[in-house]
Design a protein around this motif. Sequence first.
Motif, PDB file in Angstrom:
ATOM      1  N   ALA A 161      12.391 -31.580 170.517  1.00 42.11           N
ATOM      2  CA  ALA A 161      13.167 -30.390 170.878  1.00 42.11           C
ATOM      3  C   ALA A 161      14.657 -30.698 170.842  1.00 42.11           C
ATOM      4  CB  ALA A 161      12.764 -29.908 172.262  1.00 42.11           C
ATOM      5  N   THR A 162      15.422 -29.734 170.354  1.00 44.97           N
ATOM      6  CA  THR A 162      16.881 -29.831 170.372  1.00 44.97           C
ATOM      7  C   THR A 162      17.431 -28.707 171.241  1.00 44.97           C
ATOM      8  OG1 THR A 162      17.051 -28.518 168.346  1.00 44.97           O
ATOM      9  CG2 THR A 162      17.040 -30.907 168.099  1.00 44.97           C
ATOM     10  N   GLU A 163      18.554 -29.000 171.876  1.00 46.86           N
ATOM     11  CA  GLU A 163      19.183 -28.032 172.765  1.00 46.86           C
ATOM     12  C   GLU A 163      20.111 -27.130 171.971  1.00 46.86           C
ATOM     13  OE1 GLU A 163      20.671 -29.549 176.590  1.00 46.86           O
ATOM     14  OE2 GLU A 163      22.561 -28.578 176.044  1.00 46.86           O
ATOM     15  N   ARG A 164      20.077 -25.843 172.261  1.00 49.87           N
ATOM     16  CA  ARG A 164      20.955 -24.893 171.576  1.00 49.87           C
ATOM     17  C   ARG A 164      21.593 -24.000 172.639  1.00 49.87           C
ATOM     18  NH1 ARG A 164      19.136 -20.558 167.003  1.00 49.87           N
ATOM     19  NH2 ARG A 164      21.215 -19.828 166.519  1.00 49.87           N
ATOM     20  N   THR A 165      22.928 -24.049 172.720  1.00 51.12           N
ATOM     21  CA  THR A 165      23.647 -23.255 173.712  1.00 51.12           C
ATOM     22  C   THR A 165      24.114 -21.959 173.071  1.00 51.12           C
ATOM     23  OG1 THR A 165      24.369 -25.277 174.805  1.00 51.12           O
ATOM     24  CG2 THR A 165      25.561 -23.266 175.344  1.00 51.12           C
ATOM     25  N   MET A 166      23.779 -20.851 173.732  1.00 49.91           N
ATOM     26  CA  MET A 166      24.157 -19.532 173.247  1.00 49.91           C
ATOM     27  C   MET A 166      24.906 -18.799 174.356  1.00 49.91           C
ATOM     28  SD  MET A 166      20.560 -18.742 171.379  1.00 49.91           S
ATOM     29  CE  MET A 166      21.014 -18.148 169.767  1.00 49.91           C
ATOM     30  N   GLU A 167      25.432 -17.627 174.053  1.00 51.59           N
ATOM     31  CA  GLU A 167      26.205 -16.878 175.046  1.00 51.59           C
ATOM     32  C   GLU A 167      25.399 -16.582 176.303  1.00 51.59           C
ATOM     33  OE1 GLU A 167      28.099 -13.375 173.585  1.00 51.59           O
ATOM     34  OE2 GLU A 167      29.112 -14.437 171.972  1.00 51.59           O
ATOM     35  N   PHE A 168      24.111 -16.326 176.142  1.00 51.90           N
ATOM     36  CA  PHE A 168      23.273 -15.959 177.280  1.00 51.90           C
ATOM     37  C   PHE A 168      22.668 -17.156 178.005  1.00 51.90           C
ATOM     38  CE2 PHE A 168      20.816 -15.659 173.352  1.00 51.90           C
ATOM     39  CZ  PHE A 168      19.795 -16.554 173.601  1.00 51.90           C
ATOM     40  N   GLY A 169      22.838 -18.374 177.466  1.00 55.91           N
ATOM     41  CA  GLY A 169      22.302 -19.557 178.113  1.00 55.91           C
ATOM     42  C   GLY A 169      21.837 -20.606 177.123  1.00 55.91           C
ATOM     43  N   THR A 170      21.120 -21.583 177.625  1.00 52.48           N
ATOM     44  CA  THR A 170      20.636 -22.694 176.812  1.00 52.48           C
ATOM     45  C   THR A 170      19.154 -22.526 176.542  1.00 52.48           C
ATOM     46  OG1 THR A 170      22.295 -24.171 177.750  1.00 52.48           O
ATOM     47  CG2 THR A 170      20.395 -25.204 176.702  1.00 52.48           C
ATOM     48  N   ILE A 171      18.770 -22.720 175.278  1.00 54.39           N
ATOM     49  CA  ILE A 171      17.355 -22.704 174.911  1.00 54.39           C
ATOM     50  C   ILE A 171      17.038 -24.009 174.190  1.00 54.39           C
ATOM     51  CG2 ILE A 171      17.196 -20.184 174.744  1.00 54.39           C
ATOM     52  CD1 ILE A 171      17.288 -20.508 171.679  1.00 54.39           C
ATOM     53  N   TYR A 172      15.756 -24.286 174.075  1.00 56.33           N
ATOM     54  CA  TYR A 172      15.301 -25.480 173.375  1.00 56.33           C
ATOM     55  C   TYR A 172      14.407 -25.044 172.230  1.00 56.33           C
ATOM     56  CZ  TYR A 172      17.243 -27.749 177.404  1.00 56.33           C
ATOM     57  OH  TYR A 172      18.128 -28.164 178.374  1.00 56.33           O
TER      58      TYR A 172
END
Length: 196
Positions: free
Chosen positions: A10-21
Amino acid sequence: MLYSNQKMEATERTMEFGTIYQIGMGEIGRGRKFMALTCPKDTTINSGMNPDYTIGTTKSGKPRLNKKADNTLYMMLSAEGGYTRRGNGTIKVLSSQKDKFEVMARGNGADGDAGRIGYWDCLLLKAPDTDAIVRVRTSGAGYGTPCDLYVIHEGAVYHCHLAELEECCEALGIDVPCEIVIGDNGIQFGNDWITL
């Protein structure tokens, strides 16, 4: 259950609404598509069977990876191999079995601007609950790399190559599911395959 022909983390992806994996296959860019599945943090998918993972859906209806054991078989397959000028990477099933597979997500990678040199596919499949077979021709197979075969039998997946297919099926107690032609160039596949 999830079968994968690659190890992924899994890689972390930060977006405007929060962090997802996310975990996925393919590439990002012009003429390319990354097949990303949302998943729990610290998820690792090993090459082979992953009995503790399954596929669910996000609120928007897209597939997501869940940490949960079940009896439905899903397959994440990539045809990534060598340089695509020596052959595209494709994922095929028997024509007679095509309707038994459900393509849930699709991605690809490529060489050259917008994939003009060649491409390789990756798929998330819902596999049938009956005996079936999947053939993966990795990109760059013109170098002489044999196709990977994935024999589905009783909810498990067995990996082999064409030269070992008869022995694999005999050990499983099943008939060889596809046509095999013996010609001047040795053992070859019949024409009963279709690209997903």
